[in-house]
Design a protein around this motif. Structure first.
Motif, PDB file in Angstrom:
ATOM      1  N   LYS A   1      27.035  42.193  23.836  1.00 29.07           N
ATOM      2  CA  LYS A   1      28.346  41.540  23.842  1.00 29.07           C
ATOM      3  C   LYS A   1      29.246  42.321  24.791  1.00 29.07           C
ATOM      4  O   LYS A   1      29.404  43.532  24.657  1.00 29.07           O
ATOM      5  CB  LYS A   1      28.940  41.517  22.436  1.00 29.07           C
ATOM      6  CG  LYS A   1      28.133  40.670  21.470  1.00 29.07           C
ATOM      7  CD  LYS A   1      28.781  40.587  20.124  1.00 29.07           C
ATOM      8  CE  LYS A   1      28.101  41.573  19.207  1.00 29.07           C
ATOM      9  NZ  LYS A   1      28.561  41.488  17.836  1.00 29.07           N
ATOM     10  N   VAL A   2      29.813  41.605  25.745  1.00 28.38           N
ATOM     11  CA  VAL A   2      30.590  42.245  26.804  1.00 28.38           C
ATOM     12  C   VAL A   2      31.896  41.502  27.020  1.00 28.38           C
ATOM     13  O   VAL A   2      31.936  40.279  27.019  1.00 28.38           O
ATOM     14  CB  VAL A   2      29.792  42.247  28.134  1.00 28.38           C
ATOM     15  CG1 VAL A   2      30.626  42.757  29.274  1.00 28.38           C
ATOM     16  CG2 VAL A   2      28.532  43.071  27.994  1.00 28.38           C
ATOM     17  N   ILE A   3      32.959  42.276  27.216  1.00 31.54           N
ATOM     18  CA  ILE A   3      34.254  41.723  27.621  1.00 31.54           C
ATOM     19  C   ILE A   3      34.598  42.339  28.967  1.00 31.54           C
ATOM     20  O   ILE A   3      34.468  43.545  29.156  1.00 31.54           O
ATOM     21  CB  ILE A   3      35.355  42.066  26.595  1.00 31.54           C
ATOM     22  CG1 ILE A   3      35.081  41.374  25.264  1.00 31.54           C
ATOM     23  CG2 ILE A   3      36.732  41.677  27.134  1.00 31.54           C
ATOM     24  CD1 ILE A   3      36.012  41.806  24.143  1.00 31.54           C
ATOM     25  N   ILE A   4      35.017  41.488  29.896  1.00 32.91           N
ATOM     26  CA  ILE A   4      35.519  41.983  31.178  1.00 32.91           C
ATOM     27  C   ILE A   4      37.034  41.841  31.134  1.00 32.91           C
ATOM     28  O   ILE A   4      37.557  40.739  31.083  1.00 32.91           O
ATOM     29  CB  ILE A   4      34.921  41.201  32.360  1.00 32.91           C
ATOM     30  CG1 ILE A   4      33.405  41.367  32.372  1.00 32.91           C
ATOM     31  CG2 ILE A   4      35.535  41.671  33.670  1.00 32.91           C
ATOM     32  CD1 ILE A   4      32.694  40.526  33.403  1.00 32.91           C
ATOM     33  N   LEU A   5      37.712  42.968  31.108  1.00 34.17           N
ATOM     34  CA  LEU A   5      39.166  42.994  31.003  1.00 34.17           C
ATOM     35  C   LEU A   5      39.744  43.303  32.384  1.00 34.17           C
ATOM     36  O   LEU A   5      39.650  44.417  32.868  1.00 34.17           O
ATOM     37  CB  LEU A   5      39.598  44.043  29.982  1.00 34.17           C
ATOM     38  CG  LEU A   5      41.088  44.170  29.723  1.00 34.17           C
ATOM     39  CD1 LEU A   5      41.645  42.900  29.102  1.00 34.17           C
ATOM     40  CD2 LEU A   5      41.350  45.360  28.815  1.00 34.17           C
ATOM     41  N   MET A   6      40.318  42.287  33.018  1.00 29.49           N
ATOM     42  CA  MET A   6      40.897  42.447  34.342  1.00 29.49           C
ATOM     43  C   MET A   6      42.415  42.460  34.194  1.00 29.49           C
ATOM     44  O   MET A   6      43.011  41.462  33.813  1.00 29.49           O
ATOM     45  CB  MET A   6      40.451  41.298  35.247  1.00 29.49           C
ATOM     46  CG  MET A   6      40.877  41.473  36.665  1.00 29.49           C
ATOM     47  SD  MET A   6      40.127  40.336  37.863  1.00 29.49           S
ATOM     48  CE  MET A   6      39.831  38.855  36.986  1.00 29.49           C
ATOM     49  N   THR A   7      43.025  43.606  34.492  1.00 27.46           N
ATOM     50  CA  THR A   7      44.449  43.764  34.224  1.00 27.46           C
ATOM     51  C   THR A   7      45.012  44.918  35.033  1.00 27.46           C
ATOM     52  O   THR A   7      44.276  45.675  35.661  1.00 27.46           O
ATOM     53  CB  THR A   7      44.667  44.021  32.714  1.00 27.46           C
ATOM     54  OG1 THR A   7      46.047  44.203  32.465  1.00 27.46           O
ATOM     55  CG2 THR A   7      43.921  45.245  32.250  1.00 27.46           C
ATOM     56  N   ASP A   8      46.327  45.047  34.984  1.00 24.31           N
ATOM     57  CA  ASP A   8      46.947  46.240  35.557  1.00 24.31           C
ATOM     58  C   ASP A   8      47.034  47.347  34.507  1.00 24.31           C
ATOM     59  O   ASP A   8      47.393  48.466  34.811  1.00 24.31           O
ATOM     60  CB  ASP A   8      48.321  45.926  36.141  1.00 24.31           C
ATOM     61  CG  ASP A   8      49.298  45.378  35.109  1.00 24.31           C
ATOM     62  OD1 ASP A   8      48.947  45.314  33.920  1.00 24.31           O
ATOM     63  OD2 ASP A   8      50.409  45.013  35.505  1.00 24.31           O
ATOM     64  N   GLY A   9      46.709  47.012  33.281  1.00 28.33           N
ATOM     65  CA  GLY A   9      46.656  48.005  32.215  1.00 28.33           C
ATOM     66  C   GLY A   9      47.968  48.274  31.521  1.00 28.33           C
ATOM     67  O   GLY A   9      48.014  48.977  30.528  1.00 28.33           O
ATOM     68  N   VAL A  10      49.046  47.701  32.012  1.00 26.33           N
ATOM     69  CA  VAL A  10      50.352  47.943  31.408  1.00 26.33           C
ATOM     70  C   VAL A  10      50.526  46.976  30.239  1.00 26.33           C
ATOM     71  O   VAL A  10      50.414  45.764  30.407  1.00 26.33           O
ATOM     72  CB  VAL A  10      51.489  47.767  32.439  1.00 26.33           C
ATOM     73  CG1 VAL A  10      52.839  47.979  31.798  1.00 26.33           C
ATOM     74  CG2 VAL A  10      51.291  48.736  33.591  1.00 26.33           C
ATOM     75  N   ASN A  11      50.793  47.512  29.066  1.00 24.91           N
ATOM     76  CA  ASN A  11      50.968  46.682  27.869  1.00 24.91           C
ATOM     77  C   ASN A  11      52.440  46.279  27.786  1.00 24.91           C
ATOM     78  O   ASN A  11      53.269  47.011  27.267  1.00 24.91           O
ATOM     79  CB  ASN A  11      50.542  47.461  26.620  1.00 24.91           C
ATOM     80  CG  ASN A  11      50.496  46.591  25.395  1.00 24.91           C
ATOM     81  OD1 ASN A  11      50.224  45.408  25.489  1.00 24.91           O
ATOM     82  ND2 ASN A  11      50.762  47.182  24.251  1.00 24.91           N
ATOM     83  N   ASN A  12      52.765  45.087  28.321  1.00 28.67           N
ATOM     84  CA  ASN A  12      54.163  44.670  28.361  1.00 28.67           C
ATOM     85  C   ASN A  12      54.466  43.458  27.490  1.00 28.67           C
ATOM     86  O   ASN A  12      55.566  42.928  27.534  1.00 28.67           O
ATOM     87  CB  ASN A  12      54.599  44.411  29.807  1.00 28.67           C
ATOM     88  CG  ASN A  12      53.692  43.438  30.504  1.00 28.67           C
ATOM     89  OD1 ASN A  12      52.874  42.775  29.892  1.00 28.67           O
ATOM     90  ND2 ASN A  12      53.826  43.371  31.815  1.00 28.67           N
ATOM     91  N   SER A  13      53.489  42.995  26.711  1.00 27.65           N
ATOM     92  CA  SER A  13      53.763  41.902  25.780  1.00 27.65           C
ATOM     93  C   SER A  13      52.735  41.946  24.665  1.00 27.65           C
ATOM     94  O   SER A  13      51.712  42.598  24.756  1.00 27.65           O
ATOM     95  CB  SER A  13      53.718  40.546  26.495  1.00 27.65           C
ATOM     96  OG  SER A  13      52.405  40.277  26.927  1.00 27.65           O
ATOM     97  N   GLY A  14      53.028  41.226  23.596  1.00 26.36           N
ATOM     98  CA  GLY A  14      52.118  41.204  22.459  1.00 26.36           C
ATOM     99  C   GLY A  14      52.452  42.300  21.466  1.00 26.36           C
ATOM    100  O   GLY A  14      53.254  43.188  21.737  1.00 26.36           O
ATOM    101  N   PHE A  15      51.804  42.222  20.327  1.00 25.79           N
ATOM    102  CA  PHE A  15      52.121  43.186  19.280  1.00 25.79           C
ATOM    103  C   PHE A  15      50.916  44.028  18.867  1.00 25.79           C
ATOM    104  O   PHE A  15      50.994  44.789  17.915  1.00 25.79           O
ATOM    105  CB  PHE A  15      52.714  42.474  18.054  1.00 25.79           C
ATOM    106  CG  PHE A  15      51.883  41.341  17.542  1.00 25.79           C
ATOM    107  CD1 PHE A  15      50.855  41.561  16.642  1.00 25.79           C
ATOM    108  CD2 PHE A  15      52.117  40.045  17.983  1.00 25.79           C
ATOM    109  CE1 PHE A  15      50.087  40.522  16.184  1.00 25.79           C
ATOM    110  CE2 PHE A  15      51.354  38.994  17.521  1.00 25.79           C
ATOM    111  CZ  PHE A  15      50.334  39.229  16.619  1.00 25.79           C
ATOM    112  N   ILE A  16      49.790  43.908  19.569  1.00 28.15           N
ATOM    113  CA  ILE A  16      48.625  44.737  19.270  1.00 28.15           C
ATOM    114  C   ILE A  16      48.486  45.794  20.350  1.00 28.15           C
ATOM    115  O   ILE A  16      48.438  45.483  21.546  1.00 28.15           O
ATOM    116  CB  ILE A  16      47.347  43.878  19.168  1.00 28.15           C
ATOM    117  CG1 ILE A  16      47.465  42.918  17.997  1.00 28.15           C
ATOM    118  CG2 ILE A  16      46.111  44.765  19.009  1.00 28.15           C
ATOM    119  CD1 ILE A  16      46.286  42.005  17.803  1.00 28.15           C
TER     120      ILE A  16
END
Length: 160
Positions: free
Chosen positions: A19-34
């Motif tokens: 099971k694999v997730i590919i997380l493509m992001t800038d890594g900055v957590n700027n929204s959401g509550f988790i």
């Protein structure tokens, strides 16, 4: 954090070997509550590898700030922050790997490398629901043909 947690929720009951997730992001957590660290702990708990891809360039980059037409946007230079340390930590914690993409060519290479690392065949079922709609037209055609024959031998009968 929210994106990763949502992906974990979708994969947690999967019976795939890998099971694999590919997380493509800038890594900055700027929204959401988790929090991203909590989401990575969830991935680890369900034995899901997370390959993180840091996307973008450091410094300033053009970013859409307003829509001016149907497919036109007003762009402005915005500062770009990339939290590489967080993305590296998520990848290490879950047994995945961190990659950095600064352009499209590099991103294609990264996907090629991930594709070589993770291969699992899955069985897919497709159901197609069809509904025949010709029956009423056939009945109408047969009715008209019968009416034509009836009229030919009764009212419109010709004398030879």
């Amino acid at each position: 954090g929210m994106g990763l947690a949502t992906a974990v929720n979708r994969l947690k009951d999967s019976e795939a070997l890998s099971k694999v997730i590919i997380l493509m992001t800038d890594g900055v957590n700027n929204s959401g509550f988790i929090d991203p660290k909590i989401a990575s702990e969830l991935a680890l708990e369900y034995d899901i590898k997370v390959y993180t891809i840091g996307i973008g360039t450091n410094g300033n980059a053009p970013s859409p700030v307003a829509q001016i037409g149907r497919n036109k946007f007003r762009m402005a230079m915005m500062p770009v922050e990339i939290d590489e340390e967080l993305m590296k930590q998520i990848a290490v914690d879950t047994g995945g790997k961190y990659f950095r993409a600064t352009n499209n060519k590099k991103l294609e290479e990264i996907y090629g490398e991930i594709d070589k690392l993770e291969k699992t065949e899955i069985e897919e079922f497709k159901f197609i629901n069809t509904e025949e709609k010709y029956r009423s037209l056939v009945l109408l055609a047969l009715g008209l043909l019968g009416l034509e024959m009836l009229l030919r031998y009764t009212i419109f009968r010709t004398v030879a």
